[in-house]
Design a protein around this motif. Structure first.
Motif, PDB file in Angstrom:
ATOM      1  N   GLU A  38      -5.252  11.032   9.897  1.00  0.00           N
ATOM      2  CA  GLU A  38      -4.331  10.470  10.750  1.00  0.00           C
ATOM      3  C   GLU A  38      -3.361   9.604   9.970  1.00  0.00           C
ATOM      4  O   GLU A  38      -3.809   8.869   8.880  1.00  0.00           O
ATOM      5  CB  GLU A  38      -4.955   9.929  12.000  1.00  0.00           C
ATOM      6  CG  GLU A  38      -5.655   8.657  11.690  1.00  0.00           C
ATOM      7  CD  GLU A  38      -5.963   7.577  12.770  1.00  0.00           C
ATOM      8  OE1 GLU A  38      -5.877   8.216  14.138  1.00  0.00           O
ATOM      9  OE2 GLU A  38      -6.189   6.646  12.802  1.00  0.00           O
ATOM     10  N   ASN A  39      -2.031   9.616  10.383  1.00  0.00           N
ATOM     11  CA  ASN A  39      -1.178   8.580   9.916  1.00  0.00           C
ATOM     12  C   ASN A  39       0.418   8.710  10.585  1.00  0.00           C
ATOM     13  O   ASN A  39       0.583   9.706  11.291  1.00  0.00           O
ATOM     14  CB  ASN A  39      -1.087   8.953   8.196  1.00  0.00           C
ATOM     15  CG  ASN A  39      -1.332   7.894   7.458  1.00  0.00           C
ATOM     16  OD1 ASN A  39      -1.408   6.745   7.789  1.00  0.00           O
ATOM     17  ND2 ASN A  39      -2.510   8.327   6.623  1.00  0.00           N
ATOM     18  N   PRO A  40       1.213   7.809  10.323  1.00  0.00           N
ATOM     19  CA  PRO A  40       2.170   7.748  11.185  1.00  0.00           C
ATOM     20  C   PRO A  40       3.195   9.274  10.389  1.00  0.00           C
ATOM     21  O   PRO A  40       3.006   9.273   9.473  1.00  0.00           O
ATOM     22  CB  PRO A  40       3.062   6.654  10.717  1.00  0.00           C
ATOM     23  CG  PRO A  40       2.105   5.826  10.043  1.00  0.00           C
ATOM     24  CD  PRO A  40       0.870   6.365   9.783  1.00  0.00           C
TER      25      PRO A  40
ATOM     26  N   GLU B  86       0.772  -1.413   0.112  1.00  0.00           N
ATOM     27  CA  GLU B  86      -0.136   0.156  -0.032  1.00  0.00           C
ATOM     28  C   GLU B  86       0.912   1.510   0.077  1.00  0.00           C
ATOM     29  O   GLU B  86       0.297   2.441   0.218  1.00  0.00           O
ATOM     30  CB  GLU B  86      -0.776  -0.046   1.380  1.00  0.00           C
ATOM     31  CG  GLU B  86      -1.817  -1.039   1.516  1.00  0.00           C
ATOM     32  CD  GLU B  86      -2.222  -1.206   2.880  1.00  0.00           C
ATOM     33  OE1 GLU B  86      -1.568  -0.756   3.854  1.00  0.00           O
ATOM     34  OE2 GLU B  86      -3.513  -1.315   2.849  1.00  0.00           O
ATOM     35  N   GLU B  87       2.190   1.025   0.040  1.00  0.00           N
ATOM     36  CA  GLU B  87       2.961   2.355   0.007  1.00  0.00           C
ATOM     37  C   GLU B  87       3.990   2.192  -1.238  1.00  0.00           C
ATOM     38  O   GLU B  87       4.079   1.216  -2.018  1.00  0.00           O
ATOM     39  CB  GLU B  87       3.675   2.442   1.271  1.00  0.00           C
ATOM     40  CG  GLU B  87       2.717   2.570   2.558  1.00  0.00           C
ATOM     41  CD  GLU B  87       3.307   2.374   3.956  1.00  0.00           C
ATOM     42  OE1 GLU B  87       4.596   2.196   3.905  1.00  0.00           O
ATOM     43  OE2 GLU B  87       2.603   2.488   4.970  1.00  0.00           O
ATOM     44  N   SER B  88       4.934   3.399  -1.173  1.00  0.00           N
ATOM     45  CA  SER B  88       5.876   3.618  -2.407  1.00  0.00           C
ATOM     46  C   SER B  88       6.965   2.584  -1.934  1.00  0.00           C
ATOM     47  O   SER B  88       7.182   2.028  -0.563  1.00  0.00           O
ATOM     48  CB  SER B  88       6.381   4.726  -2.546  1.00  0.00           C
ATOM     49  OG  SER B  88       7.082   5.297  -1.362  1.00  0.00           O
TER      50      SER B  88
ATOM     51  N   PHE C  99     -13.312  14.383   9.437  1.00  0.00           N
ATOM     52  CA  PHE C  99     -12.190  13.572   9.411  1.00  0.00           C
ATOM     53  C   PHE C  99     -11.719  12.353   8.667  1.00  0.00           C
ATOM     54  O   PHE C  99     -12.703  11.325   8.901  1.00  0.00           O
ATOM     55  CB  PHE C  99     -11.921  13.358  11.142  1.00  0.00           C
ATOM     56  CG  PHE C  99     -10.172  13.210  11.294  1.00  0.00           C
ATOM     57  CD1 PHE C  99      -9.669  14.343  12.055  1.00  0.00           C
ATOM     58  CD2 PHE C  99      -9.608  11.927  11.178  1.00  0.00           C
ATOM     59  CE1 PHE C  99      -8.405  14.099  12.519  1.00  0.00           C
ATOM     60  CE2 PHE C  99      -8.451  11.694  11.908  1.00  0.00           C
ATOM     61  CZ  PHE C  99      -7.266  12.722  12.148  1.00  0.00           C
ATOM     62  N   ARG C 100     -10.887  12.201   7.834  1.00  0.00           N
ATOM     63  CA  ARG C 100     -10.733  11.091   6.843  1.00  0.00           C
ATOM     64  C   ARG C 100     -10.273   9.863   7.763  1.00  0.00           C
ATOM     65  O   ARG C 100      -9.076  10.096   8.459  1.00  0.00           O
ATOM     66  CB  ARG C 100      -9.943  11.398   5.641  1.00  0.00           C
ATOM     67  CG  ARG C 100      -9.556  10.010   4.884  1.00  0.00           C
ATOM     68  CD  ARG C 100      -8.244   9.296   5.290  1.00  0.00           C
ATOM     69  NE  ARG C 100      -8.217   8.043   4.600  1.00  0.00           N
ATOM     70  CZ  ARG C 100      -7.169   7.085   4.414  1.00  0.00           C
ATOM     71  NH1 ARG C 100      -6.296   7.329   5.426  1.00  0.00           N
ATOM     72  NH2 ARG C 100      -7.107   5.983   3.688  1.00  0.00           N
ATOM     73  N   VAL C 101     -10.718   8.987   7.681  1.00  0.00           N
ATOM     74  CA  VAL C 101      -9.888   7.534   8.186  1.00  0.00           C
ATOM     75  C   VAL C 101     -10.111   6.375   7.305  1.00  0.00           C
ATOM     76  O   VAL C 101     -10.931   6.552   6.159  1.00  0.00           O
ATOM     77  CB  VAL C 101     -11.061   7.024   9.337  1.00  0.00           C
ATOM     78  CG1 VAL C 101     -11.042   8.047  10.432  1.00  0.00           C
ATOM     79  CG2 VAL C 101     -12.595   6.893   8.923  1.00  0.00           C
TER      80      VAL C 101
HETATM   81  O1  6CS Z   1      -3.798   6.117   5.744  1.00  0.00           O
HETATM   82  C1  6CS Z   1      -3.739   5.141   4.858  1.00  0.00           C
HETATM   83  O2  6CS Z   1      -4.421   4.947   3.898  1.00  0.00           O
HETATM   84  C2  6CS Z   1      -2.345   4.609   4.532  1.00  0.00           C
HETATM   85  N1  6CS Z   1      -1.373   4.722   5.434  1.00  0.00           N
HETATM   86  C3  6CS Z   1      -0.231   4.248   5.858  1.00  0.00           C
HETATM   87  C4  6CS Z   1       0.725   4.673   6.680  1.00  0.00           C
HETATM   88  N2  6CS Z   1       0.121   3.349   4.805  1.00  0.00           N
HETATM   89  C5  6CS Z   1      -0.869   2.680   3.837  1.00  0.00           C
HETATM   90  C6  6CS Z   1      -2.164   3.162   3.848  1.00  0.00           C
HETATM   91  O3  6CS Z   1      -2.869   3.400   2.662  1.00  0.00           O
END
Ligand code: 6CS
Length: 339
Positions: free
Chosen positions: A210-212, A35-37, A170-172
């Motif tokens: 939210e995200n890391p 799901e990431e680069s 707020f996007r989840v």
């Molecule tokens: O928030 C998301 O959708 C994405 N966040 C991370 C850290 N990895 C992939 C995911 O799609």
């Protein structure tokens, strides 16, 4: 009639073919999407996994970073259908398929201490036995779960209490419990796939997500939000799995190669992330000095912590005895892996 030289060449060609055949008969090309680069945490994990597989077997692994095969939901479908052999999908998206995987969204369940988390995912019975069973019922062999760092909220206006989330769309991730969580925090949760987040913030359809920390920098989310808030409410969990029919069809030796590669890549990715959040936060501040960063005090966290109880109750309501048992096991595993 063949000349001696033709006969010799024919034999040599046959020998070459046999030798080449012997070396490549079991050399398969496996496909792995995430799901990431390539340079983000899931990509770094995948590269290490690939390196280990290719070092210890004749097989090769082709990597498909985010976007090359669609969104998270698309790559999961492809893995379940056997088009992909491996997939990294975070529980944030797996909740609809495996409701118990939503347990990772009970606020304040997971610690933010990365060393503790490093031990927990590796040793947890809930993950390595209970979730393995639940994933297998969906045609998936769970190989590993690993942490990607404490999640931070990024918003357009400052957040120092739940009240500040009032009216904030707020996007989840597309996960029913995460929706409940942000409802309990006082926001208006908006589940969206990742591809719609930057544009959604830019056009003000949403005002927070939210995200890391590393992901806030790598995806340039800081460009479309102005405030970063750490409430300590969660750590981002992700999971790597194989298509179960594919995995079950492997020889014991190949299954070991896969499991060993997953375990080696786990140690690597936990180590890789030491200091990563601080380092990437500094890059955000260099790129946008006016960004505010707030670590909420215990007092400011009170309403978020209070909300956690209601979210935990909701989780049990959604998942029944099976979810309750996983939650209890997870809590016991967390306790057992404290220093
Ligand atoms: O928030 C998301 O959708 C994405 N966040 C991370 C850290 N990895 C992939 C995911 O799609």
């Amino acid at each position: 009639m063949k000349s001696n030289i033709q006969k010799l060449l024919g034999t040599a060609a046959a020998v070459t073919f046999l030798v080449a055949g012997a070396g490549t008969a079991n050399a398969d090309k496996w496909k792995y999407a995430f799901e990431e680069s390539l340079t983000e945490v899931q990509g770094v994990y995948a590269q290490k996994f690939k390196e280990e597989i290719e070092k210890n077997s004749d097989h090769t692994v082709q990597l498909f970073p985010y976007g090359t095969l669609g969104e998270s939901a698309d790559i999961m479908e492809q893995a379940q259908a056997g088009i992909l052999q491996f997939v990294d999908q975070s529980p944030g998206f797996t909740g609809a398929l495996i409701p118990e995987a939503q347990v990772f969204f009970v606020p304040y369940l997971l610690p933010t201490d990365q060393d503790h988390l490093g031990r927990f995912y590796k040793q947890s019975k809930a993950i390595n036995e209970d979730f393995t069973k639940l994933y297998s019922q969906q045609g998936l062999e769970l190989l590993v779960m690993f942490p990607e760092g404490e999640v931070a909220m990024t918003t357009k206006s400052p957040v120092t209490s739940c009240e500040d989330l009032n009216e904030v769309k707020f996007r989840v991730m597309t996960n029913p419990l995460l929706v409940e969580s942000y409802k309990a925090f006082g926001a208006t949760p908006t589940p969206l796939p990742w591809g719609e987040v930057y544009g959604g913030l830019q056009t003000n359809i949403i005002q927070g997500q939210e995200n890391p920390t590393f992901f806030l920098y790598s995806t340039k989310i800081y460009e479309v939000t102005d405030h970063i808030t750490y409430a300590g409410h969660n750590n981002f969990t992700t999971a790597v799995m194989a298509n179960k029919d594919f995995f079950d069809g492997l020889s014991e030796a190949d299954q070991k190669v896969v499991n060993d590669a997953a375990a080696t890549a786990y140690d690597f990715i936990v180590d890789y992330q030491k200091g990563l959040a601080e380092q990437e936060l500094k890059k955000i501040m260099d790129a946008k000095p006016e960004m505010t960063v707030t670590v909420l005090s215990e007092e400011q966290r009170a309403c978020f912590k209070e909300a956690a109880g209601a979210v935990e109750a909701k989780f049990i309501e959604m998942t029944g005895d099976s979810g309750k048992a996983i939650l209890e096991q997870l809590k016991a595993d967390l306790e057992a892996t404290k220093d």
